[in-house]
Design an enzyme around this catalytic site. Sequence first.
Site, PDB file in Angstrom:
ATOM      1  CE1 TYR A 123       5.856  17.202  -4.855  1.00 35.35           C
ATOM      2  CE2 TYR A 123       4.894  16.663  -2.340  1.00 35.35           C
ATOM      3  CZ  TYR A 123       5.155  17.648  -3.702  1.00 35.35           C
ATOM      4  OH  TYR A 123       4.250  18.697  -3.708  1.00 35.35           O
TER       5      TYR A 123
ATOM      6  CG  HIS B  13       0.985  17.399  -8.856  1.00 33.93           C
ATOM      7  ND1 HIS B  13       1.859  16.880  -8.264  1.00 33.93           N
ATOM      8  CD2 HIS B  13       1.264  18.682  -8.044  1.00 33.93           C
ATOM      9  CE1 HIS B  13       2.684  17.142  -7.763  1.00 33.93           C
ATOM     10  NE2 HIS B  13       2.436  18.476  -7.585  1.00 33.93           N
TER      11      HIS B  13
ATOM     12  NE  ARG C 193      13.243  27.518   7.140  1.00 37.30           N
ATOM     13  CZ  ARG C 193      13.100  27.687   6.162  1.00 37.30           C
ATOM     14  NH1 ARG C 193      13.002  26.885   5.052  1.00 37.30           N
ATOM     15  NH2 ARG C 193      12.057  29.017   5.835  1.00 37.30           N
TER      16      ARG C 193
ATOM     17  CD  GLN D 220      -0.598  21.883  -2.562  1.00 31.80           C
ATOM     18  OE1 GLN D 220       0.517  21.816  -2.859  1.00 31.80           O
ATOM     19  NE2 GLN D 220      -1.434  21.287  -1.650  1.00 31.80           N
TER      20      GLN D 220
END
Length: 325
Positions: free
Chosen positions: A62, A134, A295, A186
């Site tokens: 990231y 991942h 948000r 995920q």
Amino acid sequence: MKKSIPLQRRGFETSQLVLGCMGLGGGWSGIPITSEHVKQAHEAVDAALSAGITMFDHADIYARGNAELAFGQVLKERPELRDRIVIQSKCGIRFEESPRVPGRFDFSKEHIASSVDGILKRLGIESLDILLLHRPDPLMEPEEVAEAFGRLKQSGKVKAFGVSNMSAAQIRFLQASIQEPLIANQLEMSLLKLDWLDNGIHQNQKAGTEVSFPDGTMEFCQMENIQIQAWSPLAKGLFSGKDLEGQPDAVKQTAALVRQLAEEKSTTREAIVLAWLMRHPARIQPVIGTSNPERIRASGEAARIELTREEWYSLYVSSRGKRMP
């Protein structure tokens, strides 16, 4: 009273909502982080904590590592936070290095070990709560992954392990070689990404041949107490305020229904979208990808909302754009 989520049953005292930290660190350019990036990270963390969110999701890629660096600076300046939060990161994706060295997946024991060392260094911590692989690596050798996980567990560098974007068959295949239980998976899930639901609905129907979601994955994870986490749960804001020019009618109609439900329940549109995921019996953990404090706080409202069966189905059928079979 809401039931506990699988991670809580595994001993992790954490929130059902997770803040995804991909938006921290100034983007993907790779330029050094600045004080402004660290300030942004502080504000995102504060907004999350004020909304009751105590779990944070990272990945070594990231912002090319800068997301973890910015978050690590927050922890350095506020070390008391470490004991209050659960930190998860991911490894296994490698960027293109040259025309002969393409972007790829890498579950080799050497890469897993070096990735974790980099994650811990950037975050400035001694131990990572959860490490996820991942994406599936077709060259994965389960025995190598098992060796890497065993060493990481024994050294105290990682407390628990999981995967992302994997089917039930892939998890079973990997778990057969690993002593430590895989505790999370995920997946992309939202009111826009519905194949995980349509797969079950279309059993014994021709329409089922058009659904690519791996059969039995949802059921397997529930039976094995594996936490299902949803990435991109807000569908990039399509149902909570984004301009819908050019979008299909089903998206526009669902956005209108989300707005109506939010008004009826005196809550935010983000809360309705996330509560829809959280209503599922799998006790899904949405990973919110925004770094906007407003948000984040709006998303935190989902923890107090529980949709009825009829409201849940109304949103599902609207987003499908057609009746139930």
